[in-house]
Design a protein around this motif. Structure first.
Motif, PDB file in Angstrom:
ATOM      1  N   VAL A  37      66.731 -24.076  39.028  1.00 61.03           N
ATOM      2  CA  VAL A  37      65.884 -23.201  38.211  1.00 61.03           C
ATOM      3  C   VAL A  37      66.746 -22.204  37.444  1.00 61.03           C
ATOM      4  N   ALA A  38      67.749 -21.647  38.100  1.00 61.69           N
ATOM      5  CA  ALA A  38      68.643 -20.707  37.423  1.00 61.69           C
ATOM      6  C   ALA A  38      69.401 -21.393  36.289  1.00 61.69           C
ATOM      7  N   ALA A  39      69.770 -22.648  36.499  1.00 65.23           N
ATOM      8  CA  ALA A  39      70.503 -23.380  35.466  1.00 65.23           C
ATOM      9  C   ALA A  39      69.645 -23.607  34.227  1.00 65.23           C
ATOM     10  N   VAL A  40      68.367 -23.884  34.429  1.00 62.89           N
ATOM     11  CA  VAL A  40      67.461 -24.025  33.281  1.00 62.89           C
ATOM     12  C   VAL A  40      67.448 -22.720  32.486  1.00 62.89           C
ATOM     13  N   GLY A  41      67.363 -21.587  33.189  1.00 63.53           N
ATOM     14  CA  GLY A  41      67.400 -20.300  32.514  1.00 63.53           C
ATOM     15  C   GLY A  41      68.701 -20.072  31.783  1.00 63.53           C
ATOM     16  N   SER A  42      69.826 -20.487  32.385  1.00 66.81           N
ATOM     17  CA  SER A  42      71.130 -20.328  31.760  1.00 66.81           C
ATOM     18  C   SER A  42      71.213 -21.097  30.448  1.00 66.81           C
ATOM     19  N   ILE A  43      70.772 -22.356  30.469  1.00 66.02           N
ATOM     20  CA  ILE A  43      70.821 -23.181  29.258  1.00 66.02           C
ATOM     21  C   ILE A  43      69.836 -22.665  28.217  1.00 66.02           C
ATOM     22  N   LEU A  44      68.637 -22.310  28.663  1.00 68.91           N
ATOM     23  CA  LEU A  44      67.620 -21.830  27.730  1.00 68.91           C
ATOM     24  C   LEU A  44      68.105 -20.596  26.980  1.00 68.91           C
ATOM     25  N   LEU A  45      68.667 -19.631  27.700  1.00 68.74           N
ATOM     26  CA  LEU A  45      69.112 -18.395  27.058  1.00 68.74           C
ATOM     27  C   LEU A  45      70.378 -18.593  26.236  1.00 68.74           C
ATOM     28  N   SER A  46      71.210 -19.561  26.601  1.00 69.50           N
ATOM     29  CA  SER A  46      72.418 -19.800  25.814  1.00 69.50           C
ATOM     30  C   SER A  46      72.103 -20.458  24.480  1.00 69.50           C
ATOM     31  N   LYS A  47      70.994 -21.195  24.424  1.00 68.66           N
ATOM     32  CA  LYS A  47      70.635 -21.908  23.201  1.00 68.66           C
ATOM     33  C   LYS A  47      69.520 -21.226  22.413  1.00 68.66           C
ATOM     34  N   HIS A  48      68.807 -20.329  23.063  1.00 66.00           N
ATOM     35  CA  HIS A  48      67.671 -19.651  22.430  1.00 66.00           C
ATOM     36  C   HIS A  48      68.097 -18.212  22.139  1.00 66.00           C
ATOM     37  N   ASN A  49      68.847 -18.038  21.052  1.00 65.30           N
ATOM     38  CA  ASN A  49      69.452 -16.735  20.766  1.00 65.30           C
ATOM     39  C   ASN A  49      68.424 -15.639  20.568  1.00 65.30           C
ATOM     40  N   TYR A  50      67.327 -15.984  19.916  1.00 63.98           N
ATOM     41  CA  TYR A  50      66.311 -14.966  19.656  1.00 63.98           C
ATOM     42  C   TYR A  50      65.732 -14.440  20.959  1.00 63.98           C
ATOM     43  N   LEU A  51      65.433 -15.318  21.887  1.00 65.67           N
ATOM     44  CA  LEU A  51      64.867 -14.908  23.169  1.00 65.67           C
ATOM     45  C   LEU A  51      65.853 -14.031  23.934  1.00 65.67           C
ATOM     46  N   LEU A  52      67.124 -14.407  23.917  1.00 67.71           N
ATOM     47  CA  LEU A  52      68.129 -13.603  24.612  1.00 67.71           C
ATOM     48  C   LEU A  52      68.256 -12.222  23.986  1.00 67.71           C
ATOM     49  N   THR A  53      68.242 -12.164  22.666  1.00 70.93           N
ATOM     50  CA  THR A  53      68.346 -10.866  21.987  1.00 70.93           C
ATOM     51  C   THR A  53      67.169  -9.972  22.336  1.00 70.93           C
ATOM     52  N   ARG A  54      65.975 -10.543  22.322  1.00 68.13           N
ATOM     53  CA  ARG A  54      64.784  -9.762  22.644  1.00 68.13           C
ATOM     54  C   ARG A  54      64.827  -9.300  24.103  1.00 68.13           C
ATOM     55  N   LEU A  55      65.242 -10.179  25.006  1.00 64.48           N
ATOM     56  CA  LEU A  55      65.316  -9.834  26.421  1.00 64.48           C
ATOM     57  C   LEU A  55      66.347  -8.742  26.657  1.00 64.48           C
ATOM     58  N   ALA A  56      67.511  -8.857  26.025  1.00 62.32           N
ATOM     59  CA  ALA A  56      68.563  -7.853  26.196  1.00 62.32           C
ATOM     60  C   ALA A  56      68.111  -6.486  25.703  1.00 62.32           C
ATOM     61  N   LYS A  57      67.369  -6.477  24.614  1.00 62.48           N
ATOM     62  CA  LYS A  57      66.874  -5.210  24.093  1.00 62.48           C
ATOM     63  C   LYS A  57      65.909  -4.559  25.067  1.00 62.48           C
ATOM     64  N   LEU A  58      65.036  -5.353  25.659  1.00 61.51           N
ATOM     65  CA  LEU A  58      64.080  -4.810  26.620  1.00 61.51           C
ATOM     66  C   LEU A  58      64.774  -4.386  27.914  1.00 61.51           C
ATOM     67  N   MET A  59      65.795  -5.146  28.319  1.00 67.11           N
ATOM     68  CA  MET A  59      66.523  -4.796  29.535  1.00 67.11           C
ATOM     69  C   MET A  59      67.518  -3.659  29.300  1.00 67.11           C
ATOM     70  N   GLN A  60      67.772  -3.350  27.996  1.00 70.13           N
ATOM     71  CA  GLN A  60      68.719  -2.302  27.604  1.00 70.13           C
ATOM     72  C   GLN A  60      70.114  -2.598  28.148  1.00 70.13           C
ATOM     73  N   LEU A  61      70.510  -3.861  27.992  1.00 74.75           N
ATOM     74  CA  LEU A  61      71.821  -4.319  28.434  1.00 74.75           C
ATOM     75  C   LEU A  61      72.470  -5.117  27.307  1.00 74.75           C
ATOM     76  N   PRO A  62      73.795  -5.203  27.290  1.00 78.18           N
ATOM     77  CA  PRO A  62      74.448  -6.142  26.368  1.00 78.18           C
ATOM     78  C   PRO A  62      73.973  -7.560  26.659  1.00 78.18           C
TER      79      PRO A  62
END
Length: 660
Positions: A37-62
């Motif tokens: 399950v963690a690996a699916v998240g790793s691949i999803l966030l590595s390829k889905h740049n928009y989702l990662l950017t939005r998540l990082a902004k909400l988490m207030q992390l790089p």
């Protein structure tokens, strides 16, 4: 039985086959499933740049740290399965792994999602704090604020976890130790450092809504036993070896096959390139193609008469926001299934223009009776056959990802969605998997039509949806022909601009733009010449007079619509007119038909009275209907008769009069 030199957490099963006759291993070790399950998240966030950017902004992390934290949290999503009450769901496996430890407590309640929160709150968190040299601020963050993130991932079965029980009732001492050992080894594998986090306390909690949706989708994909083959022997692979050799490569295949990665959009298209049938843009459409806005989330409110091309104007705005990387798709929410079906028909021939050549964006219809839509069923058949169409063929066939379409919860994850507004509103209601709907909307421009039409209850839900979508960084476009000033101000306040008050309350048509940065703009618009008209109103006080006027208009070859306030009144009028008008020229349409019949009648009504109908088809036809025809359906009549109704509804009904 625990094996020497092998961590005790390998003595727990996470997935098991229900049928012993199934091929493959009978069960899958819990640590391995957790890493799937963690690996699916790793691949999803590595390829889905928009989702990662939005998540990082909400988490207030790089972004790198946000991604690592998300992967780590996904890896502990099933901590509750270390409980002996869960393990005893398969007594044979529990006896196999721990024969020296008799089961003390066999009642499997609560579920493992709530058990995961229990073991975190009452054991693992305490151990982390005990072993961590942390200042008071960090201790408070781990003790209180981090719970939002943990609860988001352990609640991956669609409901928030219930932490009111006692962990020691469900977890034996060796279970607690095994869960903490896995937690620690997984933390070390990813090099997660609690002490390096920039602490923002409760300001980071909105990220939990996206985390919850990500956890659901990753658990679904990571539980696909056809891809993630079961492994029963821990001596084969360590955590790190399984992570690198099995979990990550398999997850890449799973994410690619699921169609979750967004299609690449076209950039800076002109209105004519998006809609080749538009010869001359309306004033509203021209303004939407030219208005300036920054990359902050935006709220647009488009108010114009029926026939002003509000839908195309909204889609033009959505395209511009997608071009500026403010979104990756859009969802069009409509008040009824009939209007959603009509919009789906329109989008099925237009949405590919929004994406680059060669891309295969998915278009999904989302409402409770979508299986009755012939166009949608055909798109599913094409997807199932793997049919790829090109050139003109492609332009007339909606491309549909079958995995996304197999239930309405996943439908909002498609690139383009069309459906009823309730499918979006379920994202802010306490229903199962609501976070998945929020995740599906998070990267989309939310377009809502006929926003004036909702009652007080639905209106409050609409404001909450606007609030949530804005909080997650999304942009919204609202359409209406008859929105009141008070409604406009309340929607703007829900978007987050509490001080907004309309500067041009009496101006109509009007385009309102409100940015998340507080900038507001109101643009007065001209009305397109083709839809400028005066409506002559005549009062008829007796039903006999209405019947007589309809008969005269029909004999003169005019198309007529009489909108009644109730279904019994509509039936009564239909019976009265059936005595004097030809049966093939008299029609009735209301909401009490079965869904199958209603969709058939709707299609017939659009054929007879829609914009593509011929003079011969329309001549002398009469439609008796209720409110189902007054909004969003592109109908046109020569004579419109209405029962007494509120003024906004009368305006809507007048909009179906002599549109062209």
């Amino acid at each position: 039985m625990a094996k020497q030199n092998i961590p005790a957490y390998f003595n727990y099963w996470g997935k098991a086959r229900r049928d012993d006759n199934d091929q493959g291993e009978p069960y899958h070790l819990l640590p391995y499933h957790s890493l799937d399950v963690a690996a699916v998240g790793s691949i999803l966030l590595s390829k889905h740049n928009y989702l990662l950017t939005r998540l990082a902004k909400l988490m207030q992390l790089p972004e790198f740290e946000a991604r690592q934290w998300c992967i780590f949290l996904l890896g502990i999503h099933d901590l509750g399965k270390f409980a002996e009450t869960f393990q005893y769901l398969r007594p044979d496996l529990r006896e196999h792994f721990w024969p020296e430890h008799p089961v003390r407590y066999k009642n499997y309640h609560p579920r493992h999602d709530s058990l995961g929160d229990l073991i975190w709150q009452q054991h693992i968190k305490k151990s982390v704090l005990k072993n961590l040299d942390a200042d008071e601020q960090l201790r408070e963050w781990i003790n209180e604020s981090l719970k939002f993130w943990v609860q988001a991932v352990v609640g991956h079965h669609g409901y928030p976890p219930d932490s009111t029980d006692q962990a020691r009732r469900h977890f034996a001492k060796h279970d607690q130790e095994s869960a903490y050992a896995f937690f620690t080894d997984w933390q070390n594998l990813l090099e997660i450092d609690f002490s390096s986090l920039p602490i923002q306390s409760y300001e980071q909690s909105p990220a939990s809504w996206l985390l919850a949706g990500i956890a659901v989708i990753c658990d679904w994909l990571g539980s696909d036993q056809d891809r993630f083959k079961y492994h029963t022997e821990s001596c084969e692979l360590s955590l790190e070896d399984y992570w690198q050799q099995i979990a990550l490569p398999t997850a890449e295949q799973a994410v690619e096959a699921a169609g979750l990665l967004p299609a690449l959009p076209e950039h800076d298209l002109k209105l004519r390139q998006l809609f080749d049938y538009i010869q001359q843009p309306t004033p509203l459409q021209a303004e939407c193609a030219a208005i300036r806005f920054n990359d902050q989330p935006q709220l647009f409110i488009l108010e114009d008469v029926t026939g002003a091309g509000k839908t195309e104007a909204a889609l033009m705005l959505a395209h511009r926001m997608v071009s500026q990387n403010m979104a990756e798709g859009f969802y069009v929410g409509l008040p009824t299934m009939a209007t959603a079906n009509a919009m789906y028909e329109r989008m099925a021939t237009a949405y590919l223009s929004f994406y680059q050549a060669g891309e295969k964006p998915s278009l999904i219809l989302s409402h409770s009776a979508r299986h009755l839509s012939e166009r949608f069923r055909q798109s599913l058949l094409n997807a199932n056959r793997g049919v790829t169409k090109y050139e003109k063929e492609e332009s007339i066939s909606a491309q549909c990802n079958r995995w996304l379409a197999d239930n309405r919860k996943k439908a909002l994850l498609a690139d383009v969605g069309v459906g009823t507004i309730d499918q979006a509103l379920l994202g802010i209601l306490p229903v199962r998997h609501q976070s998945l709907r929020l995740l599906g909307l998070a990267n989309k421009v939310l377009i809502l039509d006929e926003v004036h039409a909702y009652d007080a209850y639905t209106g409050e839900l609409l404001k909450t949806l606007v609030k949530f979508h804005a909080a997650l960084g999304g942009s919204i476009i609202l359409l209406s022909a008859t929105l009141t000033r008070k409604q406009r101000e309340r929607l703007a306040q829900a978007f987050g601009i509490q001080a907004y008050h309309s500067e041009k309350p009496e101006i109509y048509p009007l385009l309102t733009r409100i940015g998340a940065d507080g900038q507001t703009q109101e643009v007065a618009l001209e009305t397109r010449e083709a839809v400028k008209r005066q409506v002559n109103v005549q009062f008829i006080h007796q039903e006999e007079g209405v019947l007589d006027q309809i008969q005269q208009a029909a004999k003169a070859g005019k198309s007529v619509c009489w909108i009644r306030n109730t279904v019994p009144d509509a039936r009564s009028a239909f019976e009265a007119l059936s005595q004097s008008l030809p049966k093939d020229k008299l029609h009735i349409f209301h909401s009490r038909y079965t869904l199958h019949d209603r969709l058939q009648i709707e299609t017939q009504i659009l054929d007879y009275f829609g914009k593509h109908s011929t003079p011969e088809q329309r001549s002398g036809r009469v439609l008796i209907a209720t409110q189902v025809v007054e909004q969003s359906l592109d109908l046109d009549f020569d004579v419109m008769i209405s029962d007494l109704a509120p003024i906004d509804l009368l305006i809507q009904r007048a909009g179906r009069l002599q549109r062209s």
